[in-house]
Design a protein around this motif. Structure first.
Motif, PDB file in Angstrom:
ATOM      1  N   ALA A  39      25.982  81.478  -4.223  1.00  0.00           N
ATOM      2  CA  ALA A  39      26.861  82.007  -5.262  1.00  0.00           C
ATOM      3  C   ALA A  39      27.080  80.932  -6.323  1.00  0.00           C
ATOM      4  O   ALA A  39      26.934  79.733  -6.034  1.00  0.00           O
ATOM      5  N   PRO A  40      27.415  81.327  -7.537  1.00  0.00           N
ATOM      6  CA  PRO A  40      27.639  80.334  -8.596  1.00  0.00           C
ATOM      7  C   PRO A  40      28.670  79.298  -8.192  1.00  0.00           C
ATOM      8  O   PRO A  40      29.757  79.636  -7.700  1.00  0.00           O
ATOM      9  N   GLY A  41      28.319  78.034  -8.355  1.00  0.00           N
ATOM     10  CA  GLY A  41      29.242  76.954  -8.060  1.00  0.00           C
ATOM     11  C   GLY A  41      29.403  76.640  -6.585  1.00  0.00           C
ATOM     12  O   GLY A  41      30.234  75.802  -6.223  1.00  0.00           O
ATOM     13  N   LYS A  42      28.626  77.315  -5.746  1.00  0.00           N
ATOM     14  CA  LYS A  42      28.738  77.079  -4.309  1.00  0.00           C
ATOM     15  C   LYS A  42      27.413  76.579  -3.743  1.00  0.00           C
ATOM     16  O   LYS A  42      26.351  76.777  -4.327  1.00  0.00           O
ATOM     17  N   GLU A  43      27.501  75.959  -2.582  1.00  0.00           N
ATOM     18  CA  GLU A  43      26.294  75.492  -1.915  1.00  0.00           C
ATOM     19  C   GLU A  43      25.547  76.668  -1.292  1.00  0.00           C
ATOM     20  O   GLU A  43      26.133  77.705  -0.971  1.00  0.00           O
ATOM     21  N   ARG A  44      24.264  76.470  -1.123  1.00  0.00           N
ATOM     22  CA  ARG A  44      23.456  77.483  -0.459  1.00  0.00           C
ATOM     23  C   ARG A  44      23.902  77.626   1.002  1.00  0.00           C
ATOM     24  O   ARG A  44      24.183  76.633   1.664  1.00  0.00           O
ATOM     25  N   GLU A  45      23.942  78.847   1.458  1.00  0.00           N
ATOM     26  CA  GLU A  45      24.416  79.156   2.806  1.00  0.00           C
ATOM     27  C   GLU A  45      23.349  79.937   3.566  1.00  0.00           C
ATOM     28  O   GLU A  45      22.780  80.900   3.046  1.00  0.00           O
ATOM     29  N   GLY A  46      23.091  79.522   4.796  1.00  0.00           N
ATOM     30  CA  GLY A  46      22.216  80.301   5.652  1.00  0.00           C
ATOM     31  C   GLY A  46      22.950  81.527   6.148  1.00  0.00           C
ATOM     32  O   GLY A  46      24.048  81.411   6.670  1.00  0.00           O
ATOM     33  N   VAL A  47      22.358  82.694   5.996  1.00  0.00           N
ATOM     34  CA  VAL A  47      23.017  83.945   6.366  1.00  0.00           C
ATOM     35  C   VAL A  47      22.528  84.445   7.717  1.00  0.00           C
ATOM     36  O   VAL A  47      23.327  84.715   8.617  1.00  0.00           O
ATOM     37  N   SER A  48      21.225  84.571   7.843  1.00  0.00           N
ATOM     38  CA  SER A  48      20.669  85.128   9.066  1.00  0.00           C
ATOM     39  C   SER A  48      19.207  84.728   9.176  1.00  0.00           C
ATOM     40  O   SER A  48      18.546  84.534   8.159  1.00  0.00           O
ATOM     41  N   CYS A  49      18.726  84.609  10.403  1.00  0.00           N
ATOM     42  CA  CYS A  49      17.360  84.141  10.620  1.00  0.00           C
ATOM     43  C   CYS A  49      16.759  84.852  11.820  1.00  0.00           C
ATOM     44  O   CYS A  49      17.478  85.185  12.776  1.00  0.00           O
ATOM     45  N   ILE A  50      15.452  85.087  11.766  1.00  0.00           N
ATOM     46  CA  ILE A  50      14.765  85.757  12.855  1.00  0.00           C
ATOM     47  C   ILE A  50      13.422  85.106  13.111  1.00  0.00           C
ATOM     48  O   ILE A  50      12.712  84.716  12.183  1.00  0.00           O
ATOM     49  N   SER A  51      13.110  84.976  14.386  1.00  0.00           N
ATOM     50  CA  SER A  51      11.775  84.612  14.820  1.00  0.00           C
ATOM     51  C   SER A  51      11.123  85.916  15.285  1.00  0.00           C
ATOM     52  O   SER A  51      11.430  86.409  16.365  1.00  0.00           O
ATOM     53  N   THR A  52      10.262  86.487  14.451  1.00  0.00           N
ATOM     54  CA  THR A  52       9.768  87.836  14.738  1.00  0.00           C
ATOM     55  C   THR A  52       8.850  87.871  15.956  1.00  0.00           C
ATOM     56  O   THR A  52       8.686  88.920  16.573  1.00  0.00           O
ATOM     57  N   ARG A  53       8.265  86.741  16.313  1.00  0.00           N
ATOM     58  CA  ARG A  53       7.364  86.760  17.456  1.00  0.00           C
ATOM     59  C   ARG A  53       8.109  87.075  18.741  1.00  0.00           C
ATOM     60  O   ARG A  53       7.602  87.801  19.590  1.00  0.00           O
ATOM     61  N   ASP A  54       9.313  86.527  18.889  1.00  0.00           N
ATOM     62  CA  ASP A  54      10.040  86.745  20.134  1.00  0.00           C
ATOM     63  C   ASP A  54      11.363  87.474  19.932  1.00  0.00           C
ATOM     64  O   ASP A  54      12.086  87.724  20.904  1.00  0.00           O
TER      65      ASP A  54
END
Length: 131
Positions: A39-54
């Motif tokens: 978001a403007p003026g904010k640090e990048r944030e990890g939201v969600s992650c997936i390892s599709t293989r497993d």
């Protein structure tokens, strides 16, 4: 190598959007795909992650219960279904790919994936939630 996001837009608070991230140029299930936002003026944030293989997934506390990440290896695509959107979800959303290995998957399970190195990034898609 290319990651292309789509599905962003303007939505009212309480509404839903589904973001898509389609990958090309690399072996899809050799990589984990993460969604980040800034978001403007904010640090990048990890939201969600997936390892599709497993099928291993992890989401930030801000996303749990509202966002769902899923993958389709046949389509080289990862989705982020976002429900009950709030104005504070307004940001540019990026998908990124990180080479998966046992250490990465372990850290993914622990929720410590957001600071790991992601090799490829998309251009981003804007999500705006109005109040």
């Amino acid at each position: 190598v290319q990651l292309v996001e789509s599905g962003g837009g303007l939505v009212q608070a309480g509404g839903s959007l589904r973001l898509s991230c389609t990958a090309s140029g690399f072996t899809f299930d050799d990589y984990a795909i993460g969604w980040f936002r800034q978001a403007p003026g904010k640090e990048r944030e990890g939201v969600s992650c997936i390892s599709t293989r497993d099928g291993t997934t992890n989401s930030a506390d801000s996303a749990k219960g509202r966002f769902t990440i899923s993958g389709d290896n046949a389509k080289n695509t990862v989705y982020l279904q976002m429900n009950s959107l709030k104005p504070e979800d307004t940001a540019v959303y990026y998908c990124a790919a990180a080479r998966r290995n046992p250490v990465f998957v372990h850290l993914l399970r622990l929720g410590r994936w957001g600071a790991l190195k992601f090799d490829f990034w998309g251009q981003g898609t804007q999500v705006t939630v109005s109040s």
